[in-house]
Write a protein that holds these residues in place. Structure first.
Motif, PDB file in Angstrom:
ATOM      1  N   ILE A  71       0.835  -1.209   0.000  1.00  0.00           N
ATOM      2  CA  ILE A  71       0.000   0.000   0.000  1.00  0.00           C
ATOM      3  C   ILE A  71       0.865   1.253   0.000  1.00  0.00           C
ATOM      4  CG2 ILE A  71      -1.674   1.331   1.347  1.00  0.00           C
ATOM      5  CD1 ILE A  71      -2.767  -1.388   2.353  1.00  0.00           C
ATOM      6  N   ASP A  72       1.937   1.252   0.796  1.00  0.00           N
ATOM      7  CA  ASP A  72       2.820   2.427   0.884  1.00  0.00           C
ATOM      8  C   ASP A  72       3.466   2.757  -0.448  1.00  0.00           C
ATOM      9  OD1 ASP A  72       2.223   2.743   3.537  1.00  0.00           O
ATOM     10  OD2 ASP A  72       3.998   1.659   4.261  1.00  0.00           O
ATOM     11  N   CYS A  73       3.679   1.747  -1.275  1.00  0.00           N
ATOM     12  CA  CYS A  73       4.272   1.987  -2.590  1.00  0.00           C
ATOM     13  C   CYS A  73       3.312   2.707  -3.533  1.00  0.00           C
ATOM     14  CB  CYS A  73       4.705   0.667  -3.232  1.00  0.00           C
ATOM     15  SG  CYS A  73       6.129  -0.112  -2.450  1.00  0.00           S
ATOM     16  N   LEU A  74       2.016   2.629  -3.256  1.00  0.00           N
ATOM     17  CA  LEU A  74       1.014   3.231  -4.124  1.00  0.00           C
ATOM     18  C   LEU A  74       0.484   4.556  -3.604  1.00  0.00           C
ATOM     19  CD1 LEU A  74      -1.165   0.200  -5.284  1.00  0.00           C
ATOM     20  CD2 LEU A  74       0.144   1.726  -6.744  1.00  0.00           C
ATOM     21  N   LEU A  75       0.364   4.688  -2.298  1.00  0.00           N
ATOM     22  CA  LEU A  75      -0.275   5.864  -1.710  1.00  0.00           C
ATOM     23  C   LEU A  75       0.565   6.443  -0.591  1.00  0.00           C
ATOM     24  CD1 LEU A  75      -4.041   4.884  -1.331  1.00  0.00           C
ATOM     25  CD2 LEU A  75      -3.103   6.602  -2.866  1.00  0.00           C
ATOM     26  N   GLN A  76       0.539   7.722  -0.491  1.00  0.00           N
ATOM     27  CA  GLN A  76       1.140   8.407   0.654  1.00  0.00           C
ATOM     28  C   GLN A  76      -0.003   8.843   1.566  1.00  0.00           C
ATOM     29  OE1 GLN A  76       4.452   8.488   1.055  1.00  0.00           O
ATOM     30  NE2 GLN A  76       4.589   7.388  -0.902  1.00  0.00           N
ATOM     31  N   GLY A  77      -0.209   8.088   2.615  1.00  0.00           N
ATOM     32  CA  GLY A  77      -1.321   8.405   3.505  1.00  0.00           C
ATOM     33  C   GLY A  77      -2.610   7.753   3.047  1.00  0.00           C
ATOM     34  N   LYS A  78      -3.687   8.099   3.722  1.00  0.00           N
ATOM     35  CA  LYS A  78      -4.976   7.494   3.436  1.00  0.00           C
ATOM     36  C   LYS A  78      -5.703   8.238   2.326  1.00  0.00           C
ATOM     37  CE  LYS A  78      -5.803   5.502   8.001  1.00  0.00           C
ATOM     38  NZ  LYS A  78      -6.737   5.407   9.153  1.00  0.00           N
ATOM     39  N   SER A  79      -6.611   7.508   1.672  1.00  0.00           N
ATOM     40  CA  SER A  79      -7.414   8.108   0.605  1.00  0.00           C
ATOM     41  C   SER A  79      -8.892   7.897   0.915  1.00  0.00           C
ATOM     42  CB  SER A  79      -7.077   7.468  -0.745  1.00  0.00           C
ATOM     43  OG  SER A  79      -8.048   7.813  -1.709  1.00  0.00           O
ATOM     44  N   PRO A  80      -9.727   8.926   0.749  1.00  0.00           N
ATOM     45  CA  PRO A  80     -11.172   8.769   0.993  1.00  0.00           C
ATOM     46  C   PRO A  80     -11.855   7.929  -0.090  1.00  0.00           C
ATOM     47  CG  PRO A  80     -10.721  10.952   0.139  1.00  0.00           C
ATOM     48  CD  PRO A  80      -9.385  10.321   0.381  1.00  0.00           C
ATOM     49  N   HIS A  81     -11.159   7.731  -1.222  1.00  0.00           N
ATOM     50  CA  HIS A  81     -11.758   7.016  -2.342  1.00  0.00           C
ATOM     51  C   HIS A  81     -11.342   5.547  -2.406  1.00  0.00           C
ATOM     52  CE1 HIS A  81     -13.057  10.894  -3.855  1.00  0.00           C
ATOM     53  NE2 HIS A  81     -11.804  11.337  -3.786  1.00  0.00           N
ATOM     54  N   ILE A  82     -10.338   5.156  -1.632  1.00  0.00           N
ATOM     55  CA  ILE A  82      -9.782   3.796  -1.743  1.00  0.00           C
ATOM     56  C   ILE A  82      -9.763   3.136  -0.367  1.00  0.00           C
ATOM     57  CG2 ILE A  82      -7.798   2.405  -2.460  1.00  0.00           C
ATOM     58  CD1 ILE A  82      -6.990   4.688  -4.306  1.00  0.00           C
ATOM     59  N   ARG A  83     -10.235   1.896  -0.319  1.00  0.00           N
ATOM     60  CA  ARG A  83     -10.221   1.115   0.915  1.00  0.00           C
ATOM     61  C   ARG A  83      -9.404  -0.158   0.689  1.00  0.00           C
ATOM     62  NH1 ARG A  83     -12.744   3.294   5.666  1.00  0.00           N
ATOM     63  NH2 ARG A  83     -14.234   4.862   4.930  1.00  0.00           N
ATOM     64  N   PHE A  84      -8.480  -0.406   1.592  1.00  0.00           N
ATOM     65  CA  PHE A  84      -7.685  -1.630   1.551  1.00  0.00           C
ATOM     66  C   PHE A  84      -8.195  -2.561   2.653  1.00  0.00           C
ATOM     67  CE2 PHE A  84      -4.986   1.717  -0.191  1.00  0.00           C
ATOM     68  CZ  PHE A  84      -4.621   1.153  -1.407  1.00  0.00           C
ATOM     69  N   ILE A  85      -8.603  -3.761   2.257  1.00  0.00           N
ATOM     70  CA  ILE A  85      -9.299  -4.659   3.189  1.00  0.00           C
ATOM     71  C   ILE A  85      -8.595  -6.011   3.225  1.00  0.00           C
ATOM     72  CG2 ILE A  85     -11.494  -5.821   3.682  1.00  0.00           C
ATOM     73  CD1 ILE A  85     -12.832  -3.497   2.091  1.00  0.00           C
ATOM     74  N   HIS A  86      -8.300  -6.463   4.428  1.00  0.00           N
ATOM     75  CA  HIS A  86      -7.667  -7.771   4.603  1.00  0.00           C
ATOM     76  C   HIS A  86      -8.739  -8.776   5.006  1.00  0.00           C
ATOM     77  CE1 HIS A  86      -4.588 -10.601   6.573  1.00  0.00           C
ATOM     78  NE2 HIS A  86      -4.372 -10.629   5.274  1.00  0.00           N
ATOM     79  N   GLU A  87      -8.965  -8.925   6.300  1.00  0.00           N
ATOM     80  CA  GLU A  87     -10.006  -9.845   6.775  1.00  0.00           C
ATOM     81  C   GLU A  87     -11.137  -9.108   7.489  1.00  0.00           C
ATOM     82  OE1 GLU A  87      -8.569 -14.049   7.876  1.00  0.00           O
ATOM     83  OE2 GLU A  87      -6.997 -12.762   8.689  1.00  0.00           O
ATOM     84  N   GLU A  88     -11.187  -7.794   7.297  1.00  0.00           N
ATOM     85  CA  GLU A  88     -12.180  -7.007   8.022  1.00  0.00           C
ATOM     86  C   GLU A  88     -13.595  -7.197   7.487  1.00  0.00           C
ATOM     87  OE1 GLU A  88      -8.169  -5.073   8.089  1.00  0.00           O
ATOM     88  OE2 GLU A  88      -9.515  -5.756   6.502  1.00  0.00           O
TER      89      GLU A  88
END
Length: 694
Positions: A281-298
């Protein structure tokens, strides 16, 4: 209410969370019907225990069943394992210059689990066992001990259907049956030597429940509301456990970041390590984005699919099947597409292939992704992949019930009146539905090759529907014969056959498969064998197929514990196929004394096309000999058309469940006794194939 399941005990082995989704719906349904259900976990750094804990399942650990008196057996098992692996490490297990190491604690855990699973079977005495598969050590151990105790063990399909994976043959080694989602996967697995007779199509148990749950609970609306995406176009990107280069997805991320009304959910596989995910994720984004959610087992993957407007496969995954089942358009990124792959959503016309840049442009333009694939192809694809998405759980439960009933079935001897036997033989011949030429040739072979010998009568098993030409042949027959209506080998038809055979005039019975022609001298040699061995035996014959290759020289059990003809497909004159000897069972043709036939209980109504192997195994239990059938190579027969395949799933469930504990690999023992190697057999197979080309 049906009381069948009351007090029946079902034991299931579970592992990772995404594995249990196929098992739990079945266990919950059986518990609701009155069954006692029990979950078992193995030793795997507590991951399997955490699965049960997080899902709120009552469970026992395999180590709970180990007792102090088991210490010596465990120690002996460990010593043998350690010796085997240390020898392999020295001689074989080298990948380049890096030796494969095996943790000592894994060897000890395996030694303990071997004893633990044995004790589970002995203490719990389940009516049926099941697991997702038997491809790991826990599944193999569990399936092995269930088979030793003659308890049906059912394996379910997990997925694993898109690679050239020779492990598919291992899905049904010790398992009684493997329940698969659809016809394509059955064909796939049988292509890798898994026995087709053990592959039962039932559908996907989890999808059946999920589709219903998604509708009833309104999961799409709830998830979209929770993520404030009610009015947004939501794209779901699915990744697997081994992450691809993040830069491949940069165009997609940039497009979502700058466009209005777009959201991107990236779902990581549960086996993906958290620190690898964070680095990606760090390679793609610097910080959080309101438009993108990264989900593991949540989140539940199915909830995310429901919430999405398009599902994108960023890597190889079976999730595309679930997405299509839930009515979502499917996209596969070109970086995940392999033109040489054996299985592809793209090649089957149910997914659109595009680059991350193309996907980004499509999202920005608001293109309807449903228009990128043919809906008729999607419908046909789903029909081939999934036999059922509504009643799969009920189907599986019916298989379980049939398996338990069959496993407990032991027919009793049939008492018949002491009728005068005025003939030496009664022939029972199956009539074909059509092909009067084949039927006429069979009748001629029986008549010509049986004349001037022992006396006989003939019973004809007549199908419900036959061609007019076959009907004319039947109507023209004269002599000592009886026509028996037969609508196949249904239970009712087999019961009727048993009843009719009570009045047979022959001292001995001979059963000939459809299209089977006896050759010269067959009856005299059968008579000679019966006089030499006595009546307390079953007799089988050397049978060639319609291409002159071996169709039967006795029956053995292959490495998947499935009955197969010995030396099948080799030349009919193959040296080792000409040895007279006893076998556990024969097939396709059987000769037996009439009194023995009824003392054994006749044919089992549920056995269908397995009636002869089933009869042999029943007689084995009565006579007390492990090999009650004698193969007679001097009695020769030939199929005038290709032998019928055993395709009756209900009969397969019955046969394998009933005789699960009796079917152990024996083919290698035959090869060893005959002094032949797999290399010898390969050469013989090539020779037989070349003979067919001349």
């Amino acid at each position: 209410m049906d009381k069948f399941w009351t007090d029946k005990k079902i034991v299931a082995y579970i592992a990772l969370p995404h594995h249990t989704r196929f098992i739990i719906p079945v266990m919950e349904r059986l518990a609701a019907l009155g069954a006692k259900t029990k979950y078992i976990v193995g030793q795997a750094e507590r991951s399997q225990e955490m699965t049960a804990i997080n899902l709120g399942l009552p469970y026992s650990h395999v180590f709970d069943y180990i007792n102090p008196e088991d210490r010596k057996e465990i120690s002996d098992n460990y010593t043998r394992l350690a010796a085997t692996f240390s020898g392999s490490l020295k001689q074989e297990f080298l990948l380049g210059t890096l030796p494969v190491t095996v943790a000592d604690k894994t060897l000890m855990a395996t030694a303990m689990e071997y004893v633990g699973f044995k004790n589970i079977i002995e203490q719990e005495k389940p009516d049926i066992c099941f697991a997702l598969h038997e491809l790991n050590r826990w599944g193999k151990l569990f399936a092995f001990w269930a088979k030793k105790a003659n308890i049906p063990f059912i394996a379910l399909q997990e997925g694993l259907s898109y690679d050239l994976d020779f492990g598919y043959s291992g899905h049904a080694q010790y398992a009684t049956l493997n329940l698969v989602w659809g016809q394509r996967v059955k064909k796939k697995m049988t292509g890798f030597e898994a026995p087709g007779s053990k592959m039962i199509v039932t559908g996907n148990t989890h999808l059946a429940r999920e589709i219903q749950r998604q509708k009833e609970e309104g999961r799409r609306e709830k998830i979209r509301r929770a993520y404030k995406a009610q009015k947004d176009f939501l794209c779901l990107l699915i990744l697997s456990a081994v992450l691809p280069p993040p830069e491949q997805f940069a165009p997609l991320v940039k497009a979502v970041e700058k466009a209005k009304g777009l959201k991107l959910f990236v779902k990581f596989h549960p086996a993906c390590k958290r620190h690898e995910m964070d680095g990606w994720i760090d390679c793609l984004l610097q910080g959080k984005s309101p438009h993108i959610r990264f989900i593991h087992e949540e989140e539940n993957t199915y909830d995310l699919i429901s919430a999405a407007d398009v599902v994108v496969l960023g890597q190889k995954s079976t999730t595309g099947l679930e997405a299509l089942s839930l009515g979502k358009p499917l996209v596969k990124l070109d970086t995940a597409y392999d033109p040489k792959g054996p299985y592809s959503f793209v090649d089957q016309g149910v997914a659109a292939k595009m680059s991350a840049k193309e996907l980004a442009r499509h999202l920005e333009k608001g293109i309807d992704f449903n228009d990128l694939t043919d809906r008729n192809k999607v419908a046909a694809y789903l029909e081939n992949e999934l036999a059922d998405t509504s009643t799969a759980i009920e189907r599986v439960c019916r298989v379980f019930e049939t398996a338990i009933r069959a496993n407990r079935t032991r027919e009793t001897p049939i008492t018949i009146p002491a009728l005068e036997k005025t003939k030496d033989w009664t022939f029972v011949v199956e009539v074909p539905e059509n092909r009067e030429d084949i039927f006429l040739a069979q009748l001629e072979a029986i008549a010509v090759n049986s004349e001037k010998g022992p006396s006989y009568e003939t019973f004809f098993l007549v199908p419900e529907k036959i061609s007019q030409s076959v009907r004319r042949v039947l109507d023209s027959l004269e002599g000592d014969m009886t026509k028996i209506p037969a609508a196949g080998k249904s239970p009712e038809q087999i019961r009727h056959l048993n009843k009719v055979l009570e009045g047979a005039k022959g001292k001995k019975l001979a059963f000939l498969d459809r299209g089977m022609a006896p050759l010269s001298g067959w009856l005299a040699r059968l008579e000679e064998a019966a006089a030499r061995y006595g009546k307390d035996w079953i007799f089988g014959t050397r049978i060639a197929d319609n291409k002159g290759k071996i169709a039967h020289t006795g029956m053995v059990v292959d490495r998947n514990n499935t009955p197969v003809p010995a030396y099948r497909h080799l030349d009919i004159d193959f040296e080792h196929g000409k040895k007279e000897r006893p076998f556990q069972m024969v097939d396709y043709f059987m000769a037996v004394d009439k009194e023995i036939f009824f003392r054994t209980g006749g044919f089992s109504p549920g056995a269908g096309p397995y009636i002869i192997p089933d009869f042999c195994l029943k007689f084995r239990d009565i006579c007390g000999r492990p090999d009650p059938a004698v193969y007679l190579p001097g009695v020769k027969m030939i199929y005038l058309e290709a032998p019928c395949e055993k395709t009756d799933p209900e009969a397969a469930i019955y046969f394998y469940s009933k005789w699960h504990g009796a079917l152990w690999e024996s083919r290698s023992g035959l090869w060893e006794a005959d002094g032949v190697s797999e290399k010898d057999l390969a050469h013989a197979g090539i020779s037989a194939a070349m003979t067919g080309l001349r």
